[in-house]
Design an enzyme around this catalytic site. Structure first.
Site, PDB file in Angstrom:
ATOM      1  NE  ARG A  95      14.868  -4.362 -11.004  1.00  0.00           N
ATOM      2  CZ  ARG A  95      13.843  -5.016 -11.650  1.00  0.00           C
ATOM      3  NH1 ARG A  95      13.928  -4.951 -12.888  1.00  0.00           N
ATOM      4  NH2 ARG A  95      12.465  -5.178 -11.042  1.00  0.00           N
ATOM      5  NE  ARG A 143       8.777 -23.106 -25.631  1.00  0.00           N
ATOM      6  CZ  ARG A 143       7.976 -24.221 -26.287  1.00  0.00           C
ATOM      7  NH1 ARG A 143       6.867 -23.540 -26.947  1.00  0.00           N
ATOM      8  NH2 ARG A 143       8.581 -25.218 -26.597  1.00  0.00           N
ATOM      9  CG  ASN A 153      18.139  -5.025  -3.384  1.00  0.00           C
ATOM     10  OD1 ASN A 153      16.932  -5.500  -3.457  1.00  0.00           O
ATOM     11  ND2 ASN A 153      18.988  -5.368  -4.694  1.00  0.00           N
ATOM     12  CD  GLU A 186      10.031  -2.098  -0.234  1.00  0.00           C
ATOM     13  OE1 GLU A 186      10.768  -1.333  -0.826  1.00  0.00           O
ATOM     14  OE2 GLU A 186       9.902  -3.050   0.339  1.00  0.00           O
ATOM     15  CE  LYS A 227      10.803  -2.091  -9.101  1.00  0.00           C
ATOM     16  NZ  LYS A 227      10.278  -3.262  -8.214  1.00  0.00           N
ATOM     17  CD  GLU A 286      18.930  -6.517  -8.482  1.00  0.00           C
ATOM     18  OE1 GLU A 286      17.597  -6.806  -8.380  1.00  0.00           O
ATOM     19  OE2 GLU A 286      19.484  -6.752  -7.439  1.00  0.00           O
ATOM     20  CE  LYS A 319      14.531  -7.953  -9.399  1.00  0.00           C
ATOM     21  NZ  LYS A 319      15.271  -7.750  -8.133  1.00  0.00           N
ATOM     22  CG  HIS A 338       9.552  -7.163   2.363  1.00  0.00           C
ATOM     23  ND1 HIS A 338      10.932  -7.647   2.322  1.00  0.00           N
ATOM     24  CD2 HIS A 338       9.668  -6.071   1.271  1.00  0.00           C
ATOM     25  CE1 HIS A 338      11.722  -7.053   1.317  1.00  0.00           C
ATOM     26  NE2 HIS A 338      10.712  -5.971   0.810  1.00  0.00           N
ATOM     27  CG  HIS A 340      15.452  -4.512   0.433  1.00  0.00           C
ATOM     28  ND1 HIS A 340      15.089  -3.481   0.423  1.00  0.00           N
ATOM     29  CD2 HIS A 340      14.269  -5.106  -0.070  1.00  0.00           C
ATOM     30  CE1 HIS A 340      13.899  -3.216   0.161  1.00  0.00           C
ATOM     31  NE2 HIS A 340      13.309  -3.986  -0.274  1.00  0.00           N
ATOM     32  CG  HIS A 354      17.866 -11.622   3.625  1.00  0.00           C
ATOM     33  ND1 HIS A 354      16.868 -12.277   2.741  1.00  0.00           N
ATOM     34  CD2 HIS A 354      18.755 -12.696   3.897  1.00  0.00           C
ATOM     35  CE1 HIS A 354      17.301 -13.418   2.904  1.00  0.00           C
ATOM     36  NE2 HIS A 354      18.293 -13.531   3.132  1.00  0.00           N
TER      37      HIS A 354
HETATM   38  N1  LIG Z   1       8.399  -8.515  -8.004  1.00  0.00           N
HETATM   39  C1  LIG Z   1       9.194  -7.631  -7.039  1.00  0.00           C
HETATM   40  O1  LIG Z   1       9.517  -6.683  -7.725  1.00  0.00           O
HETATM   41  C2  LIG Z   1       8.712  -7.661  -5.569  1.00  0.00           C
HETATM   42  C3  LIG Z   1       9.194  -6.359  -5.074  1.00  0.00           C
HETATM   43  C4  LIG Z   1       8.736  -6.296  -3.484  1.00  0.00           C
HETATM   44  C5  LIG Z   1       8.111  -7.553  -2.943  1.00  0.00           C
HETATM   45  N2  LIG Z   1       7.621  -8.461  -3.684  1.00  0.00           N
HETATM   46  C6  LIG Z   1       6.958  -9.686  -3.040  1.00  0.00           C
HETATM   47  O2  LIG Z   1       5.636  -9.246  -2.552  1.00  0.00           O
HETATM   48  C7  LIG Z   1       5.211  -9.954  -1.800  1.00  0.00           C
HETATM   49  C8  LIG Z   1       4.630  -9.174  -0.615  1.00  0.00           C
HETATM   50  O3  LIG Z   1       3.655  -8.298  -1.223  1.00  0.00           O
HETATM   51  P1  LIG Z   1       2.644  -7.684  -0.141  1.00  0.00           P
HETATM   52  O4  LIG Z   1       3.271  -6.793   0.929  1.00  0.00           O
HETATM   53  O5  LIG Z   1       1.733  -6.981  -1.121  1.00  0.00           O
HETATM   54  O6  LIG Z   1       2.039  -8.705   0.433  1.00  0.00           O
HETATM   55  P2  LIG Z   1       0.674  -9.644   0.068  1.00  0.00           P
HETATM   56  O7  LIG Z   1       0.386  -9.702  -1.462  1.00  0.00           O
HETATM   57  O8  LIG Z   1       0.623 -10.718   0.933  1.00  0.00           O
HETATM   58  O9  LIG Z   1      -0.639  -8.648   0.826  1.00  0.00           O
HETATM   59  C9  LIG Z   1      -0.503  -8.332   2.391  1.00  0.00           C
HETATM   60  C10 LIG Z   1      -1.989  -8.827   2.675  1.00  0.00           C
HETATM   61  O10 LIG Z   1      -2.818  -7.805   2.569  1.00  0.00           O
HETATM   62  C11 LIG Z   1      -4.213  -8.362   1.874  1.00  0.00           C
HETATM   63  N3  LIG Z   1      -4.610  -7.319   0.801  1.00  0.00           N
HETATM   64  C12 LIG Z   1      -4.064  -7.219  -0.281  1.00  0.00           C
HETATM   65  N4  LIG Z   1      -4.835  -5.956  -0.945  1.00  0.00           N
HETATM   66  C13 LIG Z   1      -5.797  -5.747   0.041  1.00  0.00           C
HETATM   67  C14 LIG Z   1      -6.615  -4.707   0.123  1.00  0.00           C
HETATM   68  N5  LIG Z   1      -6.856  -3.683  -0.967  1.00  0.00           N
HETATM   69  N6  LIG Z   1      -7.572  -4.742   1.212  1.00  0.00           N
HETATM   70  C15 LIG Z   1      -7.535  -5.715   2.246  1.00  0.00           C
HETATM   71  N7  LIG Z   1      -6.574  -6.522   1.849  1.00  0.00           N
HETATM   72  C16 LIG Z   1      -5.753  -6.725   1.197  1.00  0.00           C
HETATM   73  C17 LIG Z   1      -3.612  -9.596   1.332  1.00  0.00           C
HETATM   74  O11 LIG Z   1      -4.609 -10.257   1.252  1.00  0.00           O
HETATM   75  C18 LIG Z   1      -2.723 -10.000   2.412  1.00  0.00           C
HETATM   76  O12 LIG Z   1      -3.343 -10.748   3.521  1.00  0.00           O
HETATM   77  C19 LIG Z   1       6.488 -10.829  -1.080  1.00  0.00           C
HETATM   78  O13 LIG Z   1       6.127 -12.217  -1.589  1.00  0.00           O
HETATM   79  C20 LIG Z   1       7.608 -10.195  -1.893  1.00  0.00           C
HETATM   80  O14 LIG Z   1       8.623 -11.356  -2.233  1.00  0.00           O
HETATM   81  C21 LIG Z   1       8.026  -8.720  -5.030  1.00  0.00           C
HETATM   82 ZN   LIG Z   2      11.457  -4.460  -0.660  1.00  0.00          ZN
END
Ligand SMILES: NC(=O)c1ccc[n+]([C@@H]2O[C@H](COP(=O)([O-])OP(=O)(O)OC[C@H]3O[C@@H](n4cnc5c(N)ncnc54)[C@H](O)[C@@H]3O)[C@@H](O)[C@H]2O)c1
Ligand SMILES: [Zn+2]
Length: 358
Positions: free
Chosen positions: A238, A118, A242, A182, A224, A234, A140, A262, A245, A249
């Site tokens: 918040r 939990r 977006n 971003e 943020k 949100e 999130k 993204h 986005h 999307h």
């Molecule tokens: N929780 C939130 O508020 C929120 C906000 C925005 C995005 N997201 C989520 O985040 C995800 C995307 O995250 P991302 O863009 O970080 O992608 P990711 O986590 O897939 O990382 C991108 C790539 O870089 C590699 N990598 C990471 N750090 C590295 C480093 N220091 N050196 C070499 N390679 C490295 C990873 O292994 C991967 O191949 C999506 O699932 C999205 O939905 C969440």
């Molecule tokens: Zn984003």
């Protein structure tokens, strides 16, 4: 090291930003104490940085889980495998999950921490630029479902974010640029001076100059954190995060989430939002030009795939921001000020979609 606090009453937490934080070890030790640790990372990041976390926490019992790399593994099946490891190792309610990776690892590990017994504590150690400025902050957490991204999740705030800029050294260029989208977003939605600073420092950021990166990450997290502090779930403000986005999307969905990162889709989406804002005579045409130039200099795409206006609208309607059948959009009043609105002339959206998606 700079520290700022996400103000959420008893769930408030620090974001530590700087160079050498993992090597020094102090911030992660302070967050975790002597408790058991579940270290979650992936096959790309673990070989690079898990050793630093393990040395920092040499006195702790650490169970390590190394996930395959990729968005497709941000799933319930993966979460379930992590739960199996936690249960097999008898981790208790006082264990701490440490997420070492980009947004995929952070979202999944956060989700696991939100559900296990939990809810247990977790610490974010972001390794992508996007994770430094966006996904690691705000609580999130989610996994994807075949029916859509992030459909299964929970709000669960970390107890600390350790944002070590050294970890960005190995990030592929394309991922760095996607994170810059971003960062540019934060300037656009609420800080015109920061946007101007980005125009002046974009080359330093692309060259990964430590001082520039630290400043951009700090200001982004500050913005943020302030928004999340006002609107954790949100209900209002918040949603401004977006910007770009909803249009983005449509690009991501139409291209099956494979060709576009993204941040790339968000970059093009922000320019489309700016275009529509100019059509509604909120934003100057000259400012649309400034936005386009900064995105281009950041190496981000500024032209959407020609999927057709109708199909773009179809994808936008599946977005979570649709309310009472109406697509709500974040538009720009000017650089540094955004608004969320469902009341715009349909003709303006039509014209925008035709001009950008064909
Ligand atoms: N929780 C939130 O508020 C929120 C906000 C925005 C995005 N997201 C989520 O985040 C995800 C995307 O995250 P991302 O863009 O970080 O992608 P990711 O986590 O897939 O990382 C991108 C790539 O870089 C590699 N990598 C990471 N750090 C590295 C480093 N220091 N050196 C070499 N390679 C490295 C990873 O292994 C991967 O191949 C999506 O699932 C999205 O939905 C969440
Ligand atoms: Zn984003």
């Amino acid at each position: 090291m700079q520290t700022l606090t996400v103000q959420l009453g008893e769930r408030s937490y620090p974001i530590h930003i700087g160079s050498g934080l993992l090597r020094a070890g102090t911030p992660v030790r302070a967050a975790v104490g002597r408790r058991d640790v579940l270290l979650v990372s992936n096959v790309t990041v673990a070989p690079l940085y898990a050793g630093l976390v393990k040395s920092a926490l040499a006195a702790n019992r650490i169970i390590e889980v190394v996930l395959p790399d990729g968005e497709q593994h941000k799933s319930l099946a993966t979460a379930s495998r992590v739960f199996d490891v936690m249960i097999a190792n008898r981790l208790g309610r006082d264990a701490v999950v440490v997420a070492l990776g980009g947004g995929v690892v952070g979202d999944l590990a956060g989700f696991v921490a939100a559900c296990y017994q939990r809810g247990i504590d977790f610490v974010q150690v972001p390794t992508t630029l996007l994770a430094h400025v966006d996904s690691s902050v705000g609580g999130k957490t989610a996994v994807n479902h075949p029916g859509g991204k992030n459909l299964i999740g929970a709000f669960h705030q970390p107890i600390a974010v350790i944002s070590d800029t050294d970890l960005l050294a190995t990030l592929p260029d394309r991922e760095l640029k996607a994170g810059l989208a971003e960062i540019i977003k934060y300037g656009l939605i609420c800080d015109a001076d920061f946007f101007t600073w980005l125009e002046q420092n974009i080359d330093a950021l692309l060259a990964r100059e430590a001082a520039a990166l630290q400043r951009a990450i700090y200001r982004s997290c500050e913005i943020k954190a302030a928004i999340v502090g006002r609107d954790e779930r949100e209900q209002g403000d918040r949603a401004l995060l977006n910007l770009g986005h909803t249009f983005g999307h449509a690009i991501e969905s139409a291209t099956g989430y494979v060709d576009w990162l993204h941040g790339e889709a968000v970059a093009t989406g922000m320019l489309i939002a700016a275009d529509m804002s100019a059509r509604l005579q909120h934003l100057d045409a000259a400012d649309v030009g400034r936005i386009r130039r900064l995105l281009e200099r950041a190496g981000l795409p500024v032209a959407a795939p020609q999927i057709g206006a109708d199909s773009a609208l179809g994808y936008m309607r599946i977005d979570k921001k649709v309310k009472a059948g109406r697509v709500r959009l974040v538009l720009l009043e000017r650089i540094g000020q955004a608004t969320l609105t469902g009341s715009y002339p349909d003709a303006a959206l039509d014209a925008t979609l035709k001009a950008n998606f064909g």
